[in-house]
Scaffold this active site. Sequence first.
Site, short mmCIF file in Angstrom:
data_model
loop_
_atom_site.label_atom_id
_atom_site.label_comp_id
_atom_site.label_asym_id
_atom_site.label_seq_id
_atom_site.Cartn_x
_atom_site.Cartn_y
_atom_site.Cartn_z
N ARG A 275 0.86 -1.19 0.00
CA ARG A 275 0.00 0.00 0.00
C ARG A 275 0.90 1.24 0.00
O ARG A 275 1.36 1.68 1.05
CB ARG A 275 -0.88 -0.03 1.26
N HIS A 279 -3.60 4.68 4.33
CA HIS A 279 -4.73 3.76 4.37
C HIS A 279 -5.94 4.39 3.68
O HIS A 279 -6.65 3.75 2.92
CB HIS A 279 -5.08 3.40 5.81
N TYR A 288 3.89 5.96 11.28
CA TYR A 288 4.16 4.59 11.73
C TYR A 288 5.02 3.75 10.78
O TYR A 288 5.26 2.59 11.03
CB TYR A 288 2.84 3.85 12.01
C1 LIG Z 1 -14.66 -5.10 11.98
C2 LIG Z 1 -13.81 -3.88 11.78
N1 LIG Z 1 -12.79 -3.62 12.61
C3 LIG Z 1 -12.02 -2.52 12.43
C4 LIG Z 1 -12.29 -1.65 11.41
C5 LIG Z 1 -11.41 -0.43 11.19
N2 LIG Z 1 -10.62 -0.64 9.99
C6 LIG Z 1 -10.97 -0.07 8.82
S1 LIG Z 1 -9.94 -0.49 7.59
C7 LIG Z 1 -8.99 -1.42 8.62
C8 LIG Z 1 -7.76 -2.12 8.12
C9 LIG Z 1 -8.02 -3.03 6.97
O1 LIG Z 1 -6.82 -3.58 6.58
P1 LIG Z 1 -6.73 -4.68 5.47
O2 LIG Z 1 -7.80 -5.69 5.65
O3 LIG Z 1 -5.33 -5.16 5.44
O4 LIG Z 1 -7.08 -3.91 4.11
P2 LIG Z 1 -6.37 -2.63 3.48
O5 LIG Z 1 -7.12 -1.44 4.03
O6 LIG Z 1 -4.94 -2.64 3.87
O7 LIG Z 1 -6.59 -2.76 2.02
C10 LIG Z 1 -9.49 -1.39 9.91
C11 LIG Z 1 -8.88 -2.09 11.06
C12 LIG Z 1 -13.40 -1.94 10.58
N3 LIG Z 1 -13.73 -1.16 9.56
N4 LIG Z 1 -14.13 -3.07 10.77
#
Ligand SMILES: Cc1ncc(C[n+]2csc(CCOP(=O)(O)OP(=O)(O)O)c2C)c(N)n1
Length: 380
Positions: A275, A279, A288
Amino acid sequence: MEGEHPMPKSTKPRSGKKSADLLQVLAETGRADPQLDPQLDPEELQRLYRAMLLTRLLDERLLKLQRQGRIGFYGVSTGEEASVIGSAYALRPEDWIFPALRQGGAALLRGYPLEQLVAQCIGNSLDLQQGHQMPCHYSHQPSHFVSWSSCIATQLPHAVGFAWAAKLKGDPLVALAYLGDGATSEGDFHVAMNFAGVARAPVVFLCQNNQWAISVPLARQTAAPNIAVKAEAYGFPGLRVDGNDVLAVYRATKEATERARSGGGPTLIEAVTYRVGGHSSSDDPSRYRSQAEVRTWQKRDPIKRFAHYLQAKELWSDGDDETLRQALDEEIGQAIAVAEAAAPPAPESLFEDVYARMPWHLQAQLRELRTQLQSRKEQD
Ligand SMILES: Cc1ncc(C[n+]2csc(CCOP(=O)(O)OP(=O)(O)O)c2C)c(N)n1
């Protein structure tokens, strides 16, 4: 293969544990392995390139729009275009996508009109969802692109349920479910993987392992040597591909979808990528992670790698690239102009698209809203 594709320290698999090989068709120089090259024809290759570049340029523009306060939220897929486009391109039109945050490029590839995508980010009357969803949470029925819930990993059981239903009905369809590395720590991941294995559902899980889940690095996400290996526990194949190699992603997804379609059950594909951006528009990754890590991955840019491949085949030149960039910039500019010219959604649309038959208390609220709107009109 692992040695040819070193990862930054924080994202390296644990030492001493063997991880699965990484499927790579294109070396970082763009040179293709002749045994593995899927031999797509020139028009197809150029279509893939265009889709990746459109995704990149659109992300840049929409992030700027967010910074200017013209849209509320945005999540880029910069650096992950090969994972998204290569996998979506392997589907047939009748298949379905259950996306996460970063697959807008796949929707466009399958026919989502660009101005509607921009309107979705604004949430106005041109948005098919009438502003009911968060920006960047697209859905488009004609493209078989299903709405995503922000709650991480919830799309995975949805995809499995869809795929299982297709199997029971005898429809030769495949569901492609996207997820991030962070989603593999959710209960829904286990539920979906387990059920998919037991039901031998025609589903492909495409995990874009972009090394970060907001500020949580892969090393803190799992003690397993990699993500693909998790499939073994559920009784179906898992494989790792170079997620910055569009032909490798295409090849792996094509094989997995056709196996699923012919009754061979699910596959987990781990597309190893990065990425490059934050985010989302709400994130500041400099708090970080190191710039050195970002730069390492920027050197593995999937679009540049594919351009080198096309140039070596004499299908592309710097001039072609410049012309395409200008054309795409113009197309994006026009789509933004059309989307921004649309009116806000009608207030009554708040009540639409939730219930097939509206419950009595909402009917009463809708009547009250209409009365208020009417009396305001009369006052004006
Ligand atoms: C159940 C839940 N827990 C926490 C969040 C907060 N949150 C939003 S995006 C994210 C990280 C997602 O990471 P990943 O699955 O690796 O996908 P990426 O965004 O890196 O593509 C988190 C923890 C959420 N949306 N839903």
